[in-house]
Every structure is written in structure tokens, then in C-alpha cells.
Scaffold this motif. Structure first.
Motif, PDB file in Angstrom:
ATOM      1  N   ASN A   1      56.853  48.654  61.028  1.00 34.97           N
ATOM      2  CA  ASN A   1      56.674  48.841  59.578  1.00 34.97           C
ATOM      3  C   ASN A   1      55.317  48.370  59.090  1.00 34.97           C
ATOM      4  O   ASN A   1      55.034  48.396  57.891  1.00 34.97           O
ATOM      5  CB  ASN A   1      57.793  48.131  58.805  1.00 34.97           C
ATOM      6  N   ARG A   2      54.469  47.907  60.031  1.00 35.36           N
ATOM      7  CA  ARG A   2      53.090  47.510  59.708  1.00 35.36           C
ATOM      8  C   ARG A   2      52.293  47.521  61.009  1.00 35.36           C
ATOM      9  O   ARG A   2      52.876  47.510  62.096  1.00 35.36           O
ATOM     10  CB  ARG A   2      53.075  46.124  59.068  1.00 35.36           C
ATOM     11  N   PRO A   3      50.965  47.550  60.926  1.00 40.36           N
ATOM     12  CA  PRO A   3      50.160  47.518  62.155  1.00 40.36           C
ATOM     13  C   PRO A   3      50.426  46.244  62.951  1.00 40.36           C
ATOM     14  O   PRO A   3      50.733  45.189  62.377  1.00 40.36           O
ATOM     15  CB  PRO A   3      48.713  47.556  61.631  1.00 40.36           C
ATOM     16  N   TRP A   4      50.271  46.323  64.264  1.00 40.79           N
ATOM     17  CA  TRP A   4      50.532  45.187  65.142  1.00 40.79           C
ATOM     18  C   TRP A   4      49.740  43.945  64.721  1.00 40.79           C
ATOM     19  O   TRP A   4      50.268  42.829  64.744  1.00 40.79           O
ATOM     20  CB  TRP A   4      50.195  45.558  66.587  1.00 40.79           C
ATOM     21  N   ALA A   5      48.498  44.132  64.310  1.00 43.06           N
ATOM     22  CA  ALA A   5      47.659  42.998  63.925  1.00 43.06           C
ATOM     23  C   ALA A   5      48.228  42.236  62.731  1.00 43.06           C
ATOM     24  O   ALA A   5      47.906  41.062  62.533  1.00 43.06           O
ATOM     25  CB  ALA A   5      46.241  43.474  63.604  1.00 43.06           C
ATOM     26  N   GLN A   6      49.068  42.890  61.926  1.00 44.73           N
ATOM     27  CA  GLN A   6      49.640  42.254  60.745  1.00 44.73           C
ATOM     28  C   GLN A   6      51.043  41.697  60.981  1.00 44.73           C
ATOM     29  O   GLN A   6      51.654  41.121  60.079  1.00 44.73           O
ATOM     30  CB  GLN A   6      49.684  43.261  59.585  1.00 44.73           C
ATOM     31  N   ILE A   7      51.582  41.865  62.181  1.00 44.92           N
ATOM     32  CA  ILE A   7      52.924  41.367  62.483  1.00 44.92           C
ATOM     33  C   ILE A   7      52.845  39.872  62.780  1.00 44.92           C
ATOM     34  O   ILE A   7      52.065  39.451  63.637  1.00 44.92           O
ATOM     35  CB  ILE A   7      53.536  42.131  63.678  1.00 44.92           C
ATOM     36  N   PRO A   8      53.630  39.042  62.090  1.00 48.62           N
ATOM     37  CA  PRO A   8      53.554  37.587  62.293  1.00 48.62           C
ATOM     38  C   PRO A   8      53.959  37.190  63.717  1.00 48.62           C
ATOM     39  O   PRO A   8      54.631  37.946  64.428  1.00 48.62           O
ATOM     40  CB  PRO A   8      54.547  37.034  61.264  1.00 48.62           C
ATOM     41  N   TYR A   9      53.605  35.985  64.070  1.00 47.43           N
ATOM     42  CA  TYR A   9      53.831  35.476  65.421  1.00 47.43           C
ATOM     43  C   TYR A   9      55.295  35.633  65.861  1.00 47.43           C
ATOM     44  O   TYR A   9      55.595  36.228  66.895  1.00 47.43           O
ATOM     45  CB  TYR A   9      53.421  34.008  65.480  1.00 47.43           C
TER      46      TYR A   9
ATOM     47  N   TRP B   1      55.014  44.026  76.583  1.00 46.86           N
ATOM     48  CA  TRP B   1      54.124  43.590  75.504  1.00 46.86           C
ATOM     49  C   TRP B   1      53.166  44.717  75.108  1.00 46.86           C
ATOM     50  O   TRP B   1      52.987  45.002  73.913  1.00 46.86           O
ATOM     51  CB  TRP B   1      53.336  42.355  75.934  1.00 46.86           C
ATOM     52  N   GLN B   2      52.558  45.364  76.080  1.00 50.26           N
ATOM     53  CA  GLN B   2      51.628  46.461  75.793  1.00 50.26           C
ATOM     54  C   GLN B   2      52.342  47.617  75.097  1.00 50.26           C
ATOM     55  O   GLN B   2      51.774  48.258  74.202  1.00 50.26           O
ATOM     56  CB  GLN B   2      50.975  46.934  77.084  1.00 50.26           C
ATOM     57  N   LEU B   3      53.572  47.871  75.505  1.00 51.75           N
ATOM     58  CA  LEU B   3      54.338  48.927  74.848  1.00 51.75           C
ATOM     59  C   LEU B   3      54.613  48.561  73.396  1.00 51.75           C
ATOM     60  O   LEU B   3      54.453  49.396  72.490  1.00 51.75           O
ATOM     61  CB  LEU B   3      55.654  49.158  75.594  1.00 51.75           C
ATOM     62  N   ALA B   4      54.999  47.306  73.154  1.00 55.20           N
ATOM     63  CA  ALA B   4      55.258  46.863  71.779  1.00 55.20           C
ATOM     64  C   ALA B   4      54.015  47.004  70.909  1.00 55.20           C
ATOM     65  O   ALA B   4      54.101  47.395  69.737  1.00 55.20           O
ATOM     66  CB  ALA B   4      55.750  45.421  71.778  1.00 55.20           C
ATOM     67  N   GLU B   5      52.853  46.696  71.474  1.00 54.60           N
ATOM     68  CA  GLU B   5      51.604  46.828  70.722  1.00 54.60           C
ATOM     69  C   GLU B   5      51.371  48.271  70.264  1.00 54.60           C
ATOM     70  O   GLU B   5      50.752  48.500  69.216  1.00 54.60           O
ATOM     71  CB  GLU B   5      50.418  46.394  71.589  1.00 54.60           C
ATOM     72  N   ARG B   6      51.843  49.233  71.043  1.00 54.46           N
ATOM     73  CA  ARG B   6      51.577  50.650  70.762  1.00 54.46           C
ATOM     74  C   ARG B   6      52.703  51.341  69.995  1.00 54.46           C
ATOM     75  O   ARG B   6      52.519  52.457  69.505  1.00 54.46           O
ATOM     76  CB  ARG B   6      51.335  51.389  72.093  1.00 54.46           C
TER      77      ARG B   6
END
Length: 341
Positions: free
Chosen positions: A296-304, A287-292
Motif C-alpha cells: 500500500n506504499r513504496p518499500w522505502a516508506q514501509i516502517p521497520y 526479502w528481495q521478493l518483498a521489496e519488489r
């Protein structure tokens, strides 16, 4: 009106919409045979998608009732979704690779509660935070989509010609996007006399501008540690050696120079693996790796839902790095973390 394109030589494509999806549509191919039209993929199971498929077939001079067979590149719902409805209308057979056929059978027999429990456990093991897990744990079982896809009644055997009278269509097993993904090599002269060896229906394996999602092969009852990215890279090289004159993918548009596109994708994944090693100088969960990782968009903008897919892809890359001996799990970590070697 459904967009229909004539590729020549008894092959046409129809744009079948995917509801609320940035991909927009699936390209469903209609291949003429001596026994009637055969579809390669069918599109998403939705009334608007069905209407578009039927409308496109009418524009091709046929109808759902006249379909002789359905060849599925892989089990995902934007490819296999309407197969059952086509079979109900026409009596057509449905063919699929055994590995994806097994997923269809498992999806039909596994209770929704089992899937929700399994996905919650997988995400927790990957280090997902509690606020991400809570909706899954509270989900109503009936909200799980795609649990009743049509059962195939023919098996696609890699390397063999499919039973399409008057055509030479050979199955090429290309696991990675799914364990049973197949490309289909039309071993006939290109109608436009382009140089190369026939045409390749590439499904999602080889797309002109998109890198296909490579996640984990999900099976609640199998603890085997698979290597989907390794499977995909091997499959890419196999397709590159075919040297087709033209590629007919399931999304975007037809293109030539498959070998060049294969090289681009191989380079992309090697660059991505190298980039991940720079992140793994400290212990990270999937999960931490995926966040970093770069998306195609910042992690905060990726839907659930897309975050679940992203974490699956991060873990597929981690498995590849571990298999290559370039990363390893940190002993005793829970949830498990990984570091570069």
C-alpha cells in the motif's frame, strides 16, 4: 464516547481503539445469553482500550464485572489483549482454538531472548540485510511485546456449538491468518430477515475491504514447512459455502454477500501469485521478493516492523507456489533463492 452499534437479536458491537495503528479499532461483539453477556474478542491491552470497552459495556446496560464468557477468534493482541483483565473483573471463562492456545502457552513460556534469536535467524535466512538485522540483535529482551497473554481455559472445537445458553453459535475453523483462527456462525434467523443462513462473526478472516495478512506460523521449536496461504484459501471457500445473511467482522463494518467477497479474495490471491511468477524469472530471496511486491506504499516508506510482516507474507506466497509446483528453491543458494518453474 465509545461507539456502540445494535445489530439486533441481542448482538451489539463496540469500537475498542488500537493505539497507534491505522486499523483504528477492533469491533468487540457483545452477545446476550441466558447466563449473561458473552464477548467475541476483547481488544488491545491498553488503559485507553480498557476504558473504551468498559464505557461501551455500560452503554449496553452491563459492565466488565457481568461478562459470562469470552470467545476469541484468534490470539493476536488486538483481539485477545484484554481477555485477562475481563476475566479478573468477572471470573469469565476464555475460549480459544487449541492451535492458537498452543501459541499463547508458548509465548508465555519462551524467554524473550529466544524470540529475538529466532526472529533474527528467520530474517537472515530470508535474505534480510545486516542493517535490518542489527536492531533485532541489539534489542533488549524486555522490549519484546505480547509475551504474557491470558491462558484460555476452554477449547473451541471446530464444528461444535459453543456453550452459550439460549444461543446457537457454531465454531468454524478458518486457519490462515493464524493457525487457530475461528469464525463463529450464529445459526439463528437474521433479525432483519435478510436472506441467507444466520450471521457470521468473521474475526480477521473475512473483512469487507481489507485483505488479511497471511504470514508464516511462527514456532521456534517446530521445523514443519506449513502452507498458511493454502490453509487460508481453503478456509475462504468453506466460509463461502455457509452463505450467511450478514458478516460481522472484527474491523471496518458489517456487510452482506459473503460469497462475493470470498470470490474477490480468491481472485486477488491468484492474481498475486501469478504476478509473483513474473518477478521470479530471476533468483530472488524472500526479502528481495518483498521489496519488489506491490504494497500500500513504496518499500522505502514501509516502517521497520511492517517490513518483517511483509517478508513473512512474501514467504507464505512462495511456499504456496512451491507446493503448487510453480516455483522452486535454487539448489545451493544461501540465503535461499527461488525461481519460477
Amino acid at each position: 464516547m465509545t461507539q456502540v452499534y445494535d445489530h439486533g437479536g441481542g448482538v451489539r458491537s463496540l469500537q475498542v481503539p488500537i493505539p497507534d495503528n491505522p486499523l483504528g479499532h477492533t469491533l468487540v461483539y457483545v452477545v446476550d445469553t441466558d447466563r449473561g453477556p458473552v464477548l467475541i474478542d476483547t481488544g488491545w491491552d491498553d488503559p485507553a482500550s480498557w476504558d473504551a470497552l468498559a464505557e461501551g459495556l455500560t452503554a449496553c446496560g452491563t459492565s466488565p464485572e457481568e461478562i459470562h464468557g469470552v470467545v476469541i477468534t484468534h490470539h493476536h493482541p488486538d483481539h485477545h489483549g484484554l481477555s485477562g483483565q475481563v476475566r479478573e473483573a468477572s471470573g469469565a471463562w476464555i475460549a480459544m482454538h487449541e492451535a492458537d492456545g498452543a501459541i499463547v502457552r508458548r509465548a508465555r513460556s519462551t524467554r524473550p531472548e529466544r524470540w529475538l534469536t529466532y526472529m533474527s535467524a528467520k530474517l537472515a535466512a530470508a535474505g534480510a540485510p545486516e542493517d535490518h538485522l542489527a536492531p533485532l540483535r541489539a534489542a533488549r529482551p524486555r522490549s519484546v511485546p505480547g509475551l504474557a497473554p491470558a491462558l484460555p481455559d476452554r477449547e473451541i472445537v471446530p464444528g461444535e456449538l459453543l456453550a452459550l445458553p439460549g444461543r446457537r453459535l457454531r465454531a468454524i475453523w478458518t486457519p490462515g491468518h493464524t493457525p487457530g483462527h475461528v469464525c463463529l456462525h450464529l445459526e439463528e434467523a437474521h433479525p432483519g430477515r435478510l436472506p441467507g443462513h444466520g450471521r457470521l462473526f468473521s474475526g480477521d478472516h473475512l473483512l469487507p475491504e481489507i485483505t488479511p495478512h497471511i504470514g508464516l506460523y511462527e514456532d521456534p521449536d517446530d521445523a514443519t514447512v506449513t502452507d498458511p496461504l493454502g490453509d487460508y484459501l481453503d478456509s475462504l471457500e468453506r466460509v463461502g459455502r455457509l452463505a450467511p445473511a450478514e458478516v460481522l467482522p472484527a474491523h471496518q463494518h458489517a456487510f452482506t454477500d459473503a460469497a462475493s467477497r470470498v470470490r474477490e479474495l480468491l481472485t486477488h490471491h491468484e492474481d498475486r501469485l501469478t504476478g509473483l511468477l513474473t518477478l521470479l524469472t530471476e533468483p530472488l530471496t524472500p526479502w528481495q521478493l518483498a521489496e519488489r511486491m506491490e504494497w500500500n506504499r513504496p518499500w522505502a516508506q514501509i516502517p521497520y516492523g511492517s517490513r518483517n510482516i511483509a517478508v513473512s507474507e512474501a514467504e507464505a506466497h512462495l511456499r504456496r507456489l512451491v507446493k503448487l509446483g510453480r516455483a522452486e528453491a535454487v539448489a545451493g543458494s544461501e540465503p535461499v533463492t527461488y525461481m519460477a518453474v
